[in-house]
Design an enzyme around this catalytic site. Sequence first.
Site: not given
Length: 194
Positions: A7-8, A33, A127, A130
Amino acid sequence: MIFIGASTGGTEAIKQVLLGMPENSPPIMIVQHMPEMFTGAFARRLDGLCALRVKEAENGEAVVPGTAYIAPGHSHLLIRRAPPGGLQCELSRADPVNRHRPSVDVLFSSAAVLAGAAAVGVLLTGMGKDGARGLLEMRRAGAWTIAQDAGSCVVYGMPREAAMIGAACEVVPLDGIARHVVRQAMPGGVRDAH
């Protein structure tokens, strides 16, 4: 097969891992993401940089070695059995999981069921949580699982959650992940004992 979630901070982390993969790599399935208008361009950019082919995943396409498949920003990415054999990509517009679609947990859960011990799972910077539960499912199914370490993450969220619940066989700095994946996933490489 190799399964990666991020993600991030993940776009650069994924790039670094894929740059370390040989062109004859096992198939790689990736959930990052990001909004759907960016996933195609992200895949094309990586395809121009990496030894292996990188593309946005399409529903029903065969999963083949030397190719990395990136989940489109609008759909979950899973693997499913393909008639008469082998595996193929499945895209799903099912509800978000952990507030995400695509969700890393959805990909990793399908990997646990269909790839089992023939899989390597990698959870990169991001973050939230997930992917942590899915990585644990993969480990319990016999897969080798790797979480990125705190020092090299942009956000130490998802890998931290995975490490806390015992989902990771090993915690590795970003610059070592490709090497560890190749060691576990490539024919002729001797897999470490759990």
